[in-house]
Scaffold this motif. Structure first.
Motif, mmCIF file in Angstrom:
data_model
loop_
_atom_site.group_PDB
_atom_site.id
_atom_site.type_symbol
_atom_site.label_atom_id
_atom_site.label_comp_id
_atom_site.label_asym_id
_atom_site.label_seq_id
_atom_site.Cartn_x
_atom_site.Cartn_y
_atom_site.Cartn_z
ATOM 1 N N SER A 137 29.877 -23.419 24.273
ATOM 2 C CA SER A 137 28.794 -23.248 25.261
ATOM 3 C C SER A 137 28.460 -24.554 25.998
ATOM 4 O O SER A 137 27.758 -24.543 27.004
ATOM 5 N N ASN A 139 28.682 -27.763 28.398
ATOM 6 C CA ASN A 139 29.343 -28.033 29.684
ATOM 7 C C ASN A 139 30.269 -29.249 29.574
ATOM 8 O O ASN A 139 31.285 -29.329 30.240
ATOM 9 N N GLU A 140 29.894 -30.200 28.723
ATOM 10 C CA GLU A 140 30.648 -31.447 28.603
ATOM 11 C C GLU A 140 31.980 -31.198 27.896
ATOM 12 O O GLU A 140 32.085 -30.292 27.070
ATOM 13 N N ASP A 141 32.990 -32.052 28.182
ATOM 14 C CA ASP A 141 34.264 -31.854 27.488
ATOM 15 C C ASP A 141 34.431 -32.817 26.311
ATOM 16 O O ASP A 141 35.486 -32.898 25.692
#
Ligand code: 13P
Ligand code: SF4
Length: 304
Positions: A137, A139-141
């Motif tokens: 969930s 957004n960051e990788d």
């Protein structure tokens, strides 16, 4: 164990308007008299929903803290205040703050097996049941995963597109389960499925037919067509597995699967706790609000 003490406990629970919670790893007799049994977060969520004034948490310290975070108006009792979790103790808020400073802007995903102070320094919590969904969930990788390196690596296999920075914590009980022990059990019971908790070492989880949380194990074993299971998690789970599945056989994967902390709480401790309304577990309001936000973010993630 005399029925007398069980009767006294049930009677005091009524007088105190208290609810008795027991984690799936507790001693059989404690699970037997509990109002609710379950995994750590499930129990705290259930307790928050009841109109009880007092929560008696038969589990370990971080679980009672989670109940205090989610139920600020209720008195939370931990009958054995010395029941801690060595894995939760492997990370401190100070240590996490230092790691965050080295990775600015990287979100922190914290397993619920952690102190309230550590949760308060985290962006989002997870359980072993929802860790993959929670990580997906984001957004960051890139993410920091705290404190269980084994759970983190297991999740990482399912989310290869993200880069994990792992804290080096582990559950000593699950890590005592060795590959050799599993191979021996599999040879002894060739027609059994091997189910383990993702807190286990990666080489052990790799041998599993299925890896899941304790609540996941109940569902899996109940609905599976198989009739024999080698169980790779703390021995306390066998009590309800056997009760719910009388026609099936459950074999403990290794005699090392005993968590000493989970075995501390006796019926006498529960009775004393109810008589004295102690020891109370509380969390400062400043920490509670921040830790609650990390738990709420987890609860807001849609289930798969
Ligand atoms: P769960 O019941 O959340 O899977 O917990 C595992 C555990 O080790 C608790 O101490
Ligand atoms: Fe902690 Fe492991 Fe014991 Fe659970 S089983 S309380 S994670 S040491």
């Amino acid at each position: 164990m005399s029925n007398d003490i069980k009767f006294q406990i049930r009677d005091l629970l009524k007088q105190r308007n208290a609810v008795l919670l027991a984690h799936n790893y507790m001693r059989d007799e404690v699970q037997e008299i509990a109002d609710i049994t379950g995994d750590s977060l499930g129990l705290s969520l259930e307790a928050a929903r009841t109109d009880a004034d007092v929560i008696v948490f038969c589990g370990v310290h971080f679980m009672a803290e989670s109940a205090a975070i989610l139920s600020p108006g209720k008195k939370v009792l931990l009958p054995r205040p010395d029941a801690g979790c060595p894995m939760a103790d492997m990370v401190t808020a100070e240590g996490l703050v230092e790691l965050k400073a080295r990775h600015p802007g990287v979100p922190v995903v914290t397993y619920v097996n952690s102190s309230a102070d550590v949760k308060a320094e985290s962006d989002i919590c997870c359980t072993s049941a929802n860790a993959i969904t929670v990580v997906r969930s984001l957004n960051e990788d890139e993410l920091i995963f705290v404190p269980d390196r084994n759970l983190g690596r297991w999740v990482g296999q399912y989310v290869p597109e993200k880069r994990f920075i792992y804290w080096d914590g582990f559950c000593p009980t699950h890590e005592r389960m060795t590959v050799e022990a599993i191979k021996l059990k599999k040879a002894e019971y060739p027609d059994a499925l091997f189910i383990c908790h993702p807190e286990s070492a990666p080489e052990v989880t790799a041998l599993a037919d299925h890896a899941c949380s304790t609540s996941g194990m109940y569902d899996y074993c109940r609905t599976s067509a198989a009739t024999k299971f080698i169980i790779g998690t703390e021995a306390g789970i066998l009590y309800k597995l056997r009760l719910e599945n009388p026609g099936k056989e459950f074999i403990l994967a290794s005699p090392a699967l005993f968590c000493p902390n989970m075995k501390l709480t006796s019926l006498e401790d529960v009775l004393f706790s109810l008589q004295t309304l102690s020891p109370v577990i509380s969390v400062s309001e400043a920490v509670r609000i921040k830790a609650r936000a990390a738990l709420d973010r987890m609860l807001a993630v849609p289930r798969d």
